[in-house]
Design a protein around this motif. Structure first.
Motif, PDB file in Angstrom:
ATOM      1  N   SER A 124       0.830  -1.203   0.000  1.00 23.33           N
ATOM      2  CA  SER A 124       0.000   0.000   0.000  1.00 23.33           C
ATOM      3  C   SER A 124       0.863   1.252   0.000  1.00 23.33           C
ATOM      4  CB  SER A 124      -0.908   0.011   1.230  1.00 23.33           C
ATOM      5  OG  SER A 124      -0.131   0.236   2.404  1.00 23.33           O
ATOM      6  N   ARG A 125       0.231   2.371  -0.325  1.00 24.80           N
ATOM      7  CA  ARG A 125       0.917   3.660  -0.329  1.00 24.80           C
ATOM      8  C   ARG A 125       1.504   3.971   1.043  1.00 24.80           C
ATOM      9  NH1 ARG A 125      -1.859   8.930  -2.666  1.00 24.80           N
ATOM     10  NH2 ARG A 125      -0.042   9.125  -3.956  1.00 24.80           N
ATOM     11  N   SER A 126       0.735   3.749   2.101  1.00 22.46           N
ATOM     12  CA  SER A 126       1.221   4.074   3.443  1.00 22.46           C
ATOM     13  C   SER A 126       2.391   3.171   3.846  1.00 22.46           C
ATOM     14  CB  SER A 126       0.101   3.995   4.472  1.00 22.46           C
ATOM     15  OG  SER A 126      -0.416   2.683   4.548  1.00 22.46           O
ATOM     16  N   THR A 127       2.325   1.899   3.497  1.00 24.81           N
ATOM     17  CA  THR A 127       3.418   0.979   3.839  1.00 24.81           C
ATOM     18  C   THR A 127       4.686   1.366   3.105  1.00 24.81           C
ATOM     19  OG1 THR A 127       1.885  -0.834   4.298  1.00 24.81           O
ATOM     20  CG2 THR A 127       4.170  -1.433   3.817  1.00 24.81           C
ATOM     21  N   VAL A 128       4.584   1.642   1.823  1.00 28.45           N
ATOM     22  CA  VAL A 128       5.758   2.052   1.041  1.00 28.45           C
ATOM     23  C   VAL A 128       6.302   3.365   1.601  1.00 28.45           C
ATOM     24  CG1 VAL A 128       6.539   2.892  -1.222  1.00 28.45           C
ATOM     25  CG2 VAL A 128       5.177   0.798  -1.070  1.00 28.45           C
ATOM     26  N   GLY A 129       5.424   4.307   1.898  1.00 22.50           N
ATOM     27  CA  GLY A 129       5.859   5.590   2.452  1.00 22.50           C
ATOM     28  C   GLY A 129       6.604   5.433   3.759  1.00 22.50           C
ATOM     29  N   GLU A 130       6.086   4.596   4.654  1.00 18.63           N
ATOM     30  CA  GLU A 130       6.746   4.367   5.940  1.00 18.63           C
ATOM     31  C   GLU A 130       8.114   3.715   5.751  1.00 18.63           C
ATOM     32  OE1 GLU A 130       4.110   1.989   8.296  1.00 18.63           O
ATOM     33  OE2 GLU A 130       2.583   3.554   8.367  1.00 18.63           O
ATOM     34  N   LEU A 131       8.190   2.726   4.879  1.00 16.16           N
ATOM     35  CA  LEU A 131       9.453   2.020   4.668  1.00 16.16           C
ATOM     36  C   LEU A 131      10.486   2.907   3.986  1.00 16.16           C
ATOM     37  CD1 LEU A 131       8.051  -1.474   3.688  1.00 16.16           C
ATOM     38  CD2 LEU A 131       9.257  -0.870   5.789  1.00 16.16           C
ATOM     39  N   VAL A 132      10.059   3.714   3.018  1.00 11.43           N
ATOM     40  CA  VAL A 132      10.984   4.628   2.347  1.00 11.43           C
ATOM     41  C   VAL A 132      11.489   5.680   3.342  1.00 11.43           C
ATOM     42  CG1 VAL A 132      11.163   6.428   0.576  1.00 11.43           C
ATOM     43  CG2 VAL A 132      10.117   4.228   0.022  1.00 11.43           C
ATOM     44  N   ALA A 133      10.593   6.191   4.177  1.00 12.22           N
ATOM     45  CA  ALA A 133      11.006   7.168   5.191  1.00 12.22           C
ATOM     46  C   ALA A 133      12.021   6.553   6.151  1.00 12.22           C
ATOM     47  CB  ALA A 133       9.783   7.677   5.957  1.00 12.22           C
ATOM     48  N   GLU A 134      11.799   5.320   6.543  1.00 10.40           N
ATOM     49  CA  GLU A 134      12.741   4.628   7.424  1.00 10.40           C
ATOM     50  C   GLU A 134      14.102   4.460   6.739  1.00 10.40           C
ATOM     51  OE1 GLU A 134      13.442   0.117   8.947  1.00 10.40           O
ATOM     52  OE2 GLU A 134      11.385   0.844   9.051  1.00 10.40           O
ATOM     53  N   LEU A 135      14.092   4.068   5.471  1.00  9.52           N
ATOM     54  CA  LEU A 135      15.353   3.895   4.737  1.00  9.52           C
ATOM     55  C   LEU A 135      16.078   5.225   4.561  1.00  9.52           C
ATOM     56  CD1 LEU A 135      14.197   1.332   2.028  1.00  9.52           C
ATOM     57  CD2 LEU A 135      15.661   0.895   4.018  1.00  9.52           C
ATOM     58  N   GLU A 136      15.332   6.293   4.290  1.00  8.52           N
ATOM     59  CA  GLU A 136      15.950   7.617   4.150  1.00  8.52           C
ATOM     60  C   GLU A 136      16.571   8.066   5.467  1.00  8.52           C
ATOM     61  OE1 GLU A 136      12.566   9.803   2.704  1.00  8.52           O
ATOM     62  OE2 GLU A 136      13.218   9.594   0.620  1.00  8.52           O
ATOM     63  N   GLU A 137      15.870   7.818   6.570  1.00  9.14           N
ATOM     64  CA  GLU A 137      16.379   8.196   7.893  1.00  9.14           C
ATOM     65  C   GLU A 137      17.660   7.420   8.215  1.00  9.14           C
ATOM     66  OE1 GLU A 137      14.869   7.441  12.381  1.00  9.14           O
ATOM     67  OE2 GLU A 137      13.410   8.378  11.039  1.00  9.14           O
ATOM     68  N   ALA A 169      19.735   6.105   6.053  1.00 17.43           N
ATOM     69  CA  ALA A 169      20.799   6.563   5.153  1.00 17.43           C
ATOM     70  C   ALA A 169      21.378   7.880   5.645  1.00 17.43           C
ATOM     71  CB  ALA A 169      20.261   6.707   3.732  1.00 17.43           C
ATOM     72  N   ALA A 170      20.524   8.785   6.097  1.00 15.85           N
ATOM     73  CA  ALA A 170      20.993  10.084   6.588  1.00 15.85           C
ATOM     74  C   ALA A 170      21.842   9.921   7.847  1.00 15.85           C
ATOM     75  CB  ALA A 170      19.802  10.998   6.872  1.00 15.85           C
ATOM     76  N   ALA A 171      21.472   9.008   8.708  1.00 20.07           N
ATOM     77  CA  ALA A 171      22.219   8.793   9.940  1.00 20.07           C
ATOM     78  C   ALA A 171      23.603   8.224   9.669  1.00 20.07           C
ATOM     79  CB  ALA A 171      21.446   7.859  10.872  1.00 20.07           C
ATOM     80  N   GLN A 172      23.727   7.424   8.640  1.00 22.62           N
ATOM     81  CA  GLN A 172      25.012   6.818   8.309  1.00 22.62           C
ATOM     82  C   GLN A 172      25.914   7.779   7.559  1.00 22.62           C
ATOM     83  OE1 GLN A 172      24.251   3.162   6.277  1.00 22.62           O
ATOM     84  NE2 GLN A 172      23.359   2.200   8.066  1.00 22.62           N
ATOM     85  N   HIS A 173      25.346   8.814   7.001  1.00 18.81           N
ATOM     86  CA  HIS A 173      26.115   9.781   6.234  1.00 18.81           C
ATOM     87  C   HIS A 173      25.960  11.172   6.841  1.00 18.81           C
ATOM     88  CE1 HIS A 173      25.463   6.431   3.460  1.00 18.81           C
ATOM     89  NE2 HIS A 173      26.659   6.729   3.030  1.00 18.81           N
ATOM     90  N   ALA A 174      26.112  11.222   8.146  1.00 16.41           N
ATOM     91  CA  ALA A 174      25.984  12.503   8.834  1.00 16.41           C
ATOM     92  C   ALA A 174      27.092  13.445   8.378  1.00 16.41           C
ATOM     93  CB  ALA A 174      26.074  12.287  10.338  1.00 16.41           C
ATOM     94  N   PRO A 175      26.801  14.737   8.320  1.00 15.82           N
ATOM     95  CA  PRO A 175      27.834  15.688   7.900  1.00 15.82           C
ATOM     96  C   PRO A 175      29.034  15.626   8.831  1.00 15.82           C
ATOM     97  CG  PRO A 175      25.784  16.820   8.493  1.00 15.82           C
ATOM     98  CD  PRO A 175      25.563  15.357   8.677  1.00 15.82           C
ATOM     99  N   SER A 176      30.188  15.762   8.253  1.00 22.34           N
ATOM    100  CA  SER A 176      31.394  15.716   9.077  1.00 22.34           C
ATOM    101  C   SER A 176      31.560  17.031   9.823  1.00 22.34           C
ATOM    102  CB  SER A 176      32.623  15.440   8.209  1.00 22.34           C
ATOM    103  OG  SER A 176      32.764  16.466   7.252  1.00 22.34           O
ATOM    104  N   VAL A 177      32.186  16.953  10.964  1.00 22.32           N
ATOM    105  CA  VAL A 177      32.426  18.133  11.786  1.00 22.32           C
ATOM    106  C   VAL A 177      33.787  18.701  11.401  1.00 22.32           C
ATOM    107  CG1 VAL A 177      32.747  18.939  14.140  1.00 22.32           C
ATOM    108  CG2 VAL A 177      31.070  17.145  13.647  1.00 22.32           C
ATOM    109  N   GLU A 178      33.813  20.004  11.184  1.00 22.48           N
ATOM    110  CA  GLU A 178      35.074  20.643  10.838  1.00 22.48           C
ATOM    111  C   GLU A 178      35.993  20.565  12.043  1.00 22.48           C
ATOM    112  OE1 GLU A 178      36.680  24.970   9.407  1.00 22.48           O
ATOM    113  OE2 GLU A 178      34.629  24.395   8.958  1.00 22.48           O
ATOM    114  N   GLY A 179      37.210  20.157  11.813  1.00 21.42           N
ATOM    115  CA  GLY A 179      38.148  19.995  12.916  1.00 21.42           C
ATOM    116  C   GLY A 179      39.456  20.698  12.644  1.00 21.42           C
TER     117      GLY A 179
END
Length: 72
Positions: free
Chosen positions: A37-50, A52-62
């Motif tokens: 369903s649309r809601s199931t796909v939306g939830e799963l895509v949102a989870e995958l995007e989240e 992916a974003a957590a694994q590629h967090a912006p680096s901190v300038e050092g």
């Protein structure tokens, strides 16, 4: 009724397999290819995007060796 966690994992695998086969699928295309369903796909895509974003967090300038030399 079955185990909801098992259904969710099954659905996640359906989406991941579809994206592995055709990486640029849109959400409507994912719905059509997986039968989810649309809601199931939306939830799963949102989870995958989240995830992916957590694994590629912006680096901190050092402080680097170059910045230390520039400060002298």
């Amino acid at each position: 009724m079955g185990n909801p966690a098992r259904y969710r994992e099954h659905n996640r695998q359906l989406v991941l397999t579809a994206l592995r086969d055709v990486p640029l699928l849109t959400r409507p295309m994912l719905m059509a290819s997986t039968g989810l369903s649309r809601s199931t796909v939306g939830e799963l895509v949102a989870e995958l995007e989240e995830r992916a974003a957590a694994q590629h967090a912006p680096s901190v300038e050092g402080v680097t060796l170059a910045s230390l030399h520039a400060a002298k």
